[in-house]
Scaffold this motif. Structure first.
Motif, PDB file in Angstrom:
ATOM      1  N   LYS A  98     150.980  -6.560  25.197  1.00  0.00           N
ATOM      2  CA  LYS A  98     151.387  -5.807  26.386  1.00  0.00           C
ATOM      3  C   LYS A  98     152.891  -5.562  26.382  1.00  0.00           C
ATOM      4  CE  LYS A  98     147.773  -6.794  29.777  1.00  0.00           C
ATOM      5  NZ  LYS A  98     147.507  -5.390  30.094  1.00  0.00           N
ATOM      6  N   VAL A  99     153.647  -6.552  25.937  1.00  0.00           N
ATOM      7  CA  VAL A  99     155.095  -6.404  25.827  1.00  0.00           C
ATOM      8  C   VAL A  99     155.503  -6.801  24.413  1.00  0.00           C
ATOM      9  CG1 VAL A  99     155.599  -6.776  28.270  1.00  0.00           C
ATOM     10  CG2 VAL A  99     155.416  -8.732  26.741  1.00  0.00           C
ATOM     11  N   GLY A 100     156.661  -6.338  23.992  1.00  0.00           N
ATOM     12  CA  GLY A 100     157.095  -6.607  22.628  1.00  0.00           C
ATOM     13  C   GLY A 100     158.575  -6.891  22.543  1.00  0.00           C
ATOM     14  N   GLY A 101     158.999  -7.174  21.303  1.00  0.00           N
ATOM     15  CA  GLY A 101     160.404  -7.504  21.064  1.00  0.00           C
ATOM     16  C   GLY A 101     161.212  -6.350  20.527  1.00  0.00           C
ATOM     17  N   ASP A 102     160.609  -5.153  20.404  1.00  0.00           N
ATOM     18  CA  ASP A 102     161.346  -3.981  19.934  1.00  0.00           C
ATOM     19  C   ASP A 102     161.963  -3.239  21.123  1.00  0.00           C
ATOM     20  OD1 ASP A 102     160.405  -4.651  17.477  1.00  0.00           O
ATOM     21  OD2 ASP A 102     159.388  -2.755  17.074  1.00  0.00           O
ATOM     22  N   ILE A 103     163.144  -2.704  20.903  1.00  0.00           N
ATOM     23  CA  ILE A 103     163.792  -1.857  21.909  1.00  0.00           C
ATOM     24  C   ILE A 103     164.729  -0.908  21.181  1.00  0.00           C
ATOM     25  CG2 ILE A 103     165.839  -3.262  22.385  1.00  0.00           C
ATOM     26  CD1 ILE A 103     163.614  -1.780  25.122  1.00  0.00           C
ATOM     27  N   TYR A 104     164.906   0.289  21.720  1.00  0.00           N
ATOM     28  CA  TYR A 104     165.845   1.226  21.109  1.00  0.00           C
ATOM     29  C   TYR A 104     166.429   2.118  22.184  1.00  0.00           C
ATOM     30  CZ  TYR A 104     162.460   5.089  21.446  1.00  0.00           C
ATOM     31  OH  TYR A 104     161.595   6.039  21.913  1.00  0.00           O
ATOM     32  N   ASP A 105     167.498   2.799  21.826  1.00  0.00           N
ATOM     33  CA  ASP A 105     168.089   3.765  22.744  1.00  0.00           C
ATOM     34  C   ASP A 105     168.901   4.773  21.932  1.00  0.00           C
ATOM     35  OD1 ASP A 105     168.644   5.087  25.058  1.00  0.00           O
ATOM     36  OD2 ASP A 105     169.977   3.564  25.897  1.00  0.00           O
ATOM     37  N   ILE A 106     169.021   5.958  22.486  1.00  0.00           N
ATOM     38  CA  ILE A 106     169.804   7.051  21.894  1.00  0.00           C
ATOM     39  C   ILE A 106     170.644   7.634  23.023  1.00  0.00           C
ATOM     40  CG2 ILE A 106     169.692   9.256  20.672  1.00  0.00           C
ATOM     41  CD1 ILE A 106     166.812   8.413  19.826  1.00  0.00           C
ATOM     42  N   PHE A 107     171.940   7.790  22.803  1.00  0.00           N
ATOM     43  CA  PHE A 107     172.834   8.175  23.895  1.00  0.00           C
ATOM     44  C   PHE A 107     174.075   8.850  23.315  1.00  0.00           C
ATOM     45  CE2 PHE A 107     172.958   3.707  22.736  1.00  0.00           C
ATOM     46  CZ  PHE A 107     174.228   3.583  22.194  1.00  0.00           C
ATOM     47  N   MET A 108     174.784   9.579  24.159  1.00  0.00           N
ATOM     48  CA  MET A 108     176.048  10.196  23.772  1.00  0.00           C
ATOM     49  C   MET A 108     177.198   9.277  24.157  1.00  0.00           C
ATOM     50  SD  MET A 108     175.214  12.948  22.216  1.00  0.00           S
ATOM     51  CE  MET A 108     176.873  13.630  22.005  1.00  0.00           C
ATOM     52  N   LEU A 109     178.029   8.956  23.175  1.00  0.00           N
ATOM     53  CA  LEU A 109     179.214   8.144  23.425  1.00  0.00           C
ATOM     54  C   LEU A 109     180.345   8.988  23.991  1.00  0.00           C
ATOM     55  CD1 LEU A 109     178.941   6.091  20.144  1.00  0.00           C
ATOM     56  CD2 LEU A 109     178.863   5.086  22.431  1.00  0.00           C
ATOM     57  N   ASP A 110     180.392  10.245  23.584  1.00  0.00           N
ATOM     58  CA  ASP A 110     181.277  11.247  24.183  1.00  0.00           C
ATOM     59  C   ASP A 110     180.689  12.611  23.822  1.00  0.00           C
ATOM     60  OD1 ASP A 110     181.978  11.762  21.539  1.00  0.00           O
ATOM     61  OD2 ASP A 110     183.952  10.817  21.679  1.00  0.00           O
ATOM     62  N   ASP A 111     181.458  13.662  23.916  1.00  0.00           N
ATOM     63  CA  ASP A 111     180.916  15.005  23.681  1.00  0.00           C
ATOM     64  C   ASP A 111     180.502  15.232  22.235  1.00  0.00           C
ATOM     65  OD1 ASP A 111     181.335  15.580  26.296  1.00  0.00           O
ATOM     66  OD2 ASP A 111     183.264  16.606  25.989  1.00  0.00           O
ATOM     67  N   ARG A 112     181.051  14.483  21.309  1.00  0.00           N
ATOM     68  CA  ARG A 112     180.782  14.729  19.891  1.00  0.00           C
ATOM     69  C   ARG A 112     180.017  13.614  19.189  1.00  0.00           C
ATOM     70  NH1 ARG A 112     185.926  15.692  16.665  1.00  0.00           N
ATOM     71  NH2 ARG A 112     186.610  13.888  17.891  1.00  0.00           N
ATOM     72  N   HIS A 113     180.037  12.435  19.750  1.00  0.00           N
ATOM     73  CA  HIS A 113     179.479  11.282  19.052  1.00  0.00           C
ATOM     74  C   HIS A 113     178.221  10.739  19.754  1.00  0.00           C
ATOM     75  CE1 HIS A 113     183.688  11.347  17.619  1.00  0.00           C
ATOM     76  NE2 HIS A 113     183.154  10.892  16.484  1.00  0.00           N
ATOM     77  N   MET A 114     177.206  10.576  18.948  1.00  0.00           N
ATOM     78  CA  MET A 114     175.957   9.999  19.434  1.00  0.00           C
ATOM     79  C   MET A 114     175.838   8.556  18.941  1.00  0.00           C
ATOM     80  SD  MET A 114     172.066  10.848  18.231  1.00  0.00           S
ATOM     81  CE  MET A 114     172.358   9.850  16.768  1.00  0.00           C
ATOM     82  N   GLY A 115     175.312   7.694  19.798  1.00  0.00           N
ATOM     83  CA  GLY A 115     175.004   6.314  19.387  1.00  0.00           C
ATOM     84  C   GLY A 115     173.501   6.114  19.345  1.00  0.00           C
ATOM     85  N   LEU A 116     173.049   5.335  18.406  1.00  0.00           N
ATOM     86  CA  LEU A 116     171.616   5.023  18.281  1.00  0.00           C
ATOM     87  C   LEU A 116     171.482   3.587  17.802  1.00  0.00           C
ATOM     88  CD1 LEU A 116     168.821   7.164  16.597  1.00  0.00           C
ATOM     89  CD2 LEU A 116     169.100   4.757  15.995  1.00  0.00           C
ATOM     90  N   TYR A 117     170.638   2.823  18.482  1.00  0.00           N
ATOM     91  CA  TYR A 117     170.359   1.473  17.992  1.00  0.00           C
ATOM     92  C   TYR A 117     168.857   1.200  18.062  1.00  0.00           C
ATOM     93  CZ  TYR A 117     169.917  -0.224  22.843  1.00  0.00           C
ATOM     94  OH  TYR A 117     169.525  -0.409  24.148  1.00  0.00           O
ATOM     95  N   MET A 118     168.422   0.341  17.192  1.00  0.00           N
ATOM     96  CA  MET A 118     167.056  -0.202  17.235  1.00  0.00           C
ATOM     97  C   MET A 118     167.152  -1.695  17.019  1.00  0.00           C
ATOM     98  SD  MET A 118     163.619   0.703  14.998  1.00  0.00           S
ATOM     99  CE  MET A 118     163.625   2.406  15.528  1.00  0.00           C
ATOM    100  N   VAL A 119     166.527  -2.460  17.930  1.00  0.00           N
ATOM    101  CA  VAL A 119     166.568  -3.916  17.898  1.00  0.00           C
ATOM    102  C   VAL A 119     165.148  -4.443  17.744  1.00  0.00           C
ATOM    103  CG1 VAL A 119     166.975  -5.978  19.305  1.00  0.00           C
ATOM    104  CG2 VAL A 119     168.686  -4.153  19.237  1.00  0.00           C
TER     105      VAL A 119
END
Length: 406
Positions: free
Chosen positions: A188-209
């Motif tokens: 039902k729940v897990g240990g994976d998580i991720y997100d994708i977001f803009m750090l500013d107008d030109r730079h994107m951040g992405l992580y997967m844990v």
């Protein structure tokens, strides 16, 4: 310990105290009654552990009728009934046993035989009572367990909804990038998580844990990490830091972020470790900087149909010995495709029950590029059929596929 209660029923008014006195000498509580039409209700109130009947040949019909009525009562259905018969009573035994008598004794009955018979039957009664008490206790325990399980399932469902709400739903705000994402916990729940977001107008951040294990504890740490890895500088994010001069912020390099997380989320404190892939991507120039803390190596599928792995060295997050993280730098070309995934992908099995591995994954990526030249449906969708054929996922599965199209 309370003495066993024995009821002596007589089929005549002849008062034979011999057995009554004998039973009392052996330590039993004894009640003696005449077997008549009104005795049954009285017997039900007494609730004896054993009924002993003294009779003669001429009163056998009355006795049979009394026993049959007694056996119809739920409280007396299992109560042992012992009948003492005259020495010529063999011919009536079959009728008595059919009516529900437990044991027949022919006169004369020795003291040893009588005592052994009574003790044996009372022991059976005690064992049946204990078994019934155990059965009831087990039913109560099962009911309690089922109630607790239903409550736990309810809370896990709520936790799963919370975790799902943290998964990004709308990625159209990332310029020049198209995404395909798949998230599926093994429970039902897990240990994976991720997100994708803009750090500013030109730079994107992405992580997967991917937190060690799966279940509630891993999910809680994954949620805590998602709340920690935010872009808001005012909340003390490790992803950006404030500056006194314009533009008044600085994007923290991926390797610095990993070093910070390694100190902040020590195994000693949380009793869990996790792997992570974190990257900063310039959506205008295509420059990609990343760090990999023991996370599975992402695949980069080039437009020229070559396949590369992002294999910069890194150890899991949380251990004091973790050190020597490498920050990789790549230059993407328009149309290049990046696949980031958790190790749940490598736990999938094909139709021959063979597990996925790095070599097979790269081979599939090469075939995908040769067939589609990187165009058409996402490469990660090739695994959907494999996922559907798994009876149960062995580990949480997360996939992010990104295509850069400036």
């Amino acid at each position: 310990m309370q003495a066993a209660k024995i009821l002596i029923l007589e089929t005549s008014t002849h008062n034979n105290r011999l057995n009554k006195d004998q039973f009392r000498k052996w330590g039993f509580e004894v009640i003696q009654r005449i077997c008549d039409d009104g005795v049954l209700q009285e017997v039900l109130r007494m609730e004896p552990q054993l009924i002993f009947v003294q009779t003669d040949d001429e009163n056998i019909p009355k006795l049979l009728d009394c026993i049959k009525h007694a056996r119809l009562q739920m409280k007396l259905k299992e109560t042992p009934i012992v009948v003492q018969l005259p020495d010529k009573g063999n011919t009536t035994k079959e009728a008595l046993f059919s009516a529900g008598v437990t044991q027949c004794l022919l006169e004369p009955v020795s003291e040893i035989e009588l005592k052994e018979c009574i003790n044996s039957l009372l022991k059976q009664v005690e064992l049946k009572n204990r078994l019934e008490m155990t059965r009831r206790a087990l039913e109560e325990s099962l009911h309690k367990i089922n109630r607790q399980r239903a409550e736990l399932d309810h809370h896990l469902t709520l936790a799963a909804k919370i975790q799902e709400s943290l998964i990004p739903q709308n990625l159209i705000q990332v310029p020049f990038c198209n995404f395909y994402c798949h998230f599926q916990p093994s429970g039902k729940v897990g240990g994976d998580i991720y997100d994708i977001f803009m750090l500013d107008d030109r730079h994107m951040g992405l992580y997967m844990v991917d937190v060690m294990g799966h279940g509630v504890a891993s999910s809680m740490l994954a949620v805590a990490l998602s709340e920690f890895l935010v872009v808001d500088v005012n909340r003390g994010t490790p992803l950006k830091r404030e500056l006194d001069e314009a533009p008044y912020y600085e994007i923290v390099s991926p390797v610095e972020v990993i070093h910070y997380l390694n100190k902040r989320f020590s195994f000693t404190k949380y009793q869990h470790y996790f792997t992570i892939f974190y990257m900063v991507f310039n959506v205008e120039t295509g420059e990609l900087r990343y760090v990999r803390g023991a996370h599975p190596e992402p695949l980069l599928m080039r437009q020229d149909q070559t396949v590369e792995t992002l294999n910069a060295y890194g150890t899991p997050i949380g251990f004091e010995f973790s050190q020597g993280y490498e920050e990789g730098i790549l230059q993407l070309q328009p149309g290049d495709r990046l696949l980031v995934y958790s190790d749940g992908l490598l736990e999938l099995e094909d139709d021959m029950r063979q597990p996925m591995d790095y070599d097979k994954l790269q081979h599939m990526a090469g075939e995908y590029l040769a067939d589609s030249n990187g165009q058409g449906r996402p490469f990660a969708m090739n695994f959907k059929q494999m996922v559907d054929h798994q009876s149960r996922l062995k580990d949480d599965l997360t996939m992010i596929e990104m295509v850069w199209q400036p």
